[in-house]
Design an enzyme around this catalytic site. Sequence first.
Site, PDB file in Angstrom:
ATOM      1  N   GLY A 231      10.571   6.086  -2.976  1.00 16.08           N
ATOM      2  CA  GLY A 231       9.113   6.014  -2.880  1.00 16.08           C
ATOM      3  C   GLY A 231       8.458   5.699  -4.214  1.00 16.08           C
TER       4      GLY A 231
ATOM      5  N   GLY B 223      14.950   3.012  -1.381  1.00 20.47           N
ATOM      6  CA  GLY B 223      16.120   3.844  -1.123  1.00 20.47           C
ATOM      7  C   GLY B 223      17.196   3.139  -0.318  1.00 20.47           C
TER       8      GLY B 223
ATOM      9  CE  LYS C 191       7.303   2.596   9.585  1.00 16.27           C
ATOM     10  NZ  LYS C 191       6.623   3.808   9.823  1.00 16.27           N
TER      11      LYS C 191
ATOM     12  NE  ARG D  44      17.523  10.057  -6.106  1.00 18.62           N
ATOM     13  CZ  ARG D  44      16.696  10.276  -5.097  1.00 18.62           C
ATOM     14  NH1 ARG D  44      16.675  11.451  -4.492  1.00 18.62           N
ATOM     15  NH2 ARG D  44      15.861   9.334  -4.715  1.00 18.62           N
TER      16      ARG D  44
HETATM   17  P1  ADP Z   1      13.800   0.561   1.497  1.00 18.95           P
HETATM   18  O1  ADP Z   1      14.214   2.009   1.713  1.00 18.95           O
HETATM   19  O2  ADP Z   1      14.809  -0.191   0.673  1.00 18.95           O
HETATM   20  O3  ADP Z   1      12.399   0.441   0.992  1.00 18.95           O
HETATM   21  P2  ADP Z   1      13.005   0.258   4.245  1.00 18.95           P
HETATM   22  O4  ADP Z   1      13.031   1.743   4.409  1.00 18.95           O
HETATM   23  O5  ADP Z   1      11.695  -0.415   4.247  1.00 18.95           O
HETATM   24  O6  ADP Z   1      13.835  -0.152   2.937  1.00 18.95           O
HETATM   25  O7  ADP Z   1      13.833  -0.427   5.431  1.00 18.95           O
HETATM   26  C1  ADP Z   1      15.151  -0.097   5.725  1.00 18.95           C
HETATM   27  C2  ADP Z   1      15.436  -0.142   7.180  1.00 18.95           C
HETATM   28  O8  ADP Z   1      14.993  -1.351   7.781  1.00 18.95           O
HETATM   29  C3  ADP Z   1      16.910  -0.057   7.442  1.00 18.95           C
HETATM   30  O9  ADP Z   1      17.209   1.170   8.070  1.00 18.95           O
HETATM   31  C4  ADP Z   1      17.214  -1.237   8.354  1.00 18.95           C
HETATM   32  O10 ADP Z   1      18.090  -0.937   9.418  1.00 18.95           O
HETATM   33  C5  ADP Z   1      15.834  -1.602   8.887  1.00 18.95           C
HETATM   34  N1  ADP Z   1      15.778  -3.001   9.328  1.00 18.95           N
HETATM   35  C6  ADP Z   1      16.035  -4.107   8.617  1.00 18.95           C
HETATM   36  N2  ADP Z   1      15.928  -5.213   9.377  1.00 18.95           N
HETATM   37  C7  ADP Z   1      15.604  -4.801  10.622  1.00 18.95           C
HETATM   38  C8  ADP Z   1      15.351  -5.481  11.861  1.00 18.95           C
HETATM   39  N3  ADP Z   1      15.447  -6.802  11.949  1.00 18.95           N
HETATM   40  N4  ADP Z   1      15.034  -4.728  12.926  1.00 18.95           N
HETATM   41  C9  ADP Z   1      14.945  -3.385  12.824  1.00 18.95           C
HETATM   42  N5  ADP Z   1      15.162  -2.703  11.699  1.00 18.95           N
HETATM   43  C10 ADP Z   1      15.492  -3.395  10.596  1.00 18.95           C
HETATM   44 MG    MG Z   2      13.701   3.378   3.268  1.00 20.58          MG
END
Ligand code: ADP
Ligand code: MG
Length: 399
Positions: A374, A351, A198, A37
Site C-alpha cells: 500500500g 504486494g 481493480k 521484510r
Molecule cells: P498489487 O498487489 O501488485 O498492487 P493488485 O492487488 O492490484 O496488485 O492485483 C493483483 C491481483 O489481480 C492478483 O491476485 C491477480 O490474480 C489479479 N488479476 C490479474 N489479472 C486478472 C484478470 N484478468 N482477471 C481477474 N483478476 C486478475
Molecule cells: Mg494486491
Amino acid sequence: MRKLTVEDVEVAGKRVFVRVDFNVPMDADRNITDDRRIAAAVPTIEYLIQRGARVILASHLGRPKGKFHPGSTMDPVADRLSALLGRPVRKLPDCVGPEVEAAVAAMSPGDVVLLENVRFHKEEEANDGEFARSLALLADMFVNDAFGAAHRAHASTEGIAHYIPGVAGFLMRKEIETMGRALADPARPFVAILGGAKVSDKIGVIDNLLTRVDALLIGGGMAFTFLKAQGHEVGKSLVDEERLGYAGEAMSRAREKGVRFELPTDIVAAERFEADSPRRVVAVDAIPADWMGLDIGPDTARRFAEIVRGAGTVVWNGPMGVFEMEAFAAGTRGLAEAMASSGGVTIVGGGDSAAACEKFGLADMMTHVSTGGGASLEFLEGRILPGVAALGDKEPGVW
Ligand code: ADP
Ligand code: MG
C-alpha cells in the site's frame, strides 16, 4: 534525500527506537514463510549495533485489533532476526510500561531488543499522543525504517516523532530515493505498466503517472474496463462498470499529453475462473460472450516486452493476469523477465507484483522491488507519506 538519515546523527551509546516493518506472512503453525521484510531491515540494525547504539525495535504484526492476541506475538520474528543477525534478540513482553522501561534501562551498547506487537494497543492505530509519548520515553531518537507502514499515521510511525527526533533508516532511504528519482527525474523513455484486478485501486496511480511517463501500458483485469470503454465486447471479464467513464477520460488525457497508451491486443480467455478451465488465445475483439480474460496474450506480452527493452525507466505495478494459476501466469512472467533483462532502471511496486517477481526468481534482477504494498502505491500516487513527513529535514522540500 532531503530527510535526515541515520548517517546524519550521532548514535553511539544512544537508545534508538527503530520502527521496522516485520509484518511477515506465517503459516498456521506460525512459521515465517517469507522473511524478506526482516532481512531488508538488517543493514540499519547492523549499522546501529556496530556504532554502539542500544537498539529498540518495534513493529506491528497481523491485525490483533488493539488487544493481546497469542497468534500475533513477535516471538517467531525475534527468533528469525536473531538467526539473521547471529546474535540474541530479546523479545520484551510489551511495547510500553514499567517492565519494558526497566529492560531498556538495563541494555548495554550494541544490545538489541524487540518490543511486543505495537498493535496490541488500540492507541497505536489511533495515533494517541499519550501512547506515542510512552513509546518515545524509551529512547533518545527515532529511526523509521518501516517503509511498508509509512503511509499510516500511527503512534509508532508518526506520533513518536513529535516527542523525539526522527530520521530515516537505510531501507526507507532506498525506497524513497529509488522511487522518488523515478518520479521526479526519470531516465527516459519512462514507461509505466499497470495491471492487477481493480481500476478503482489504481486511479490515483494512473492520474499521477500520466503526468510523468512517456508510455502507459495496461494489462491485467484492469485492462477490460479500458477495452470496454473503447467499445470492445469483453464477455465475463472483470469490468468496473462505474469506471468506464473514467477509463475513457484517462485515455483522452493520455492522447492530449502525447503519452503512448497501450492496451492488450490479444487475451488468454477462459471459460471459468479455474486453473484447469478450458482456455484459448483470442484477439481482443473476439472474446466469447460467456468467457473471461485471465491473462494478456502472447502478442501483447511480446509488444510490452519490446517497449520495456527500449525504456530508460520502468515502473511496474499489478500483475498482467491471474499469475497465481500457472495457466494464466505467462503474461506476468514475460513482463518480469523483460524487466529483469533490461538495462534501464526497473522498479516494482505493489504486494502481488513483488510476490510474482519472487515466485519467478527474478526479484534480485530488478533495480528495486518495494517492500511496501500500500505504501508504494501511495508513493506512486504522489502522496506524502506521514511516516516520512514526520522525520527531520536536512533541506526543505518534500522528500
Ligand atoms: P498489487 O498487489 O501488485 O498492487 P493488485 O492487488 O492490484 O496488485 O492485483 C493483483 C491481483 O489481480 C492478483 O491476485 C491477480 O490474480 C489479479 N488479476 C490479474 N489479472 C486478472 C484478470 N484478468 N482477471 C481477474 N483478476 C486478475
Ligand atoms: Mg494486491
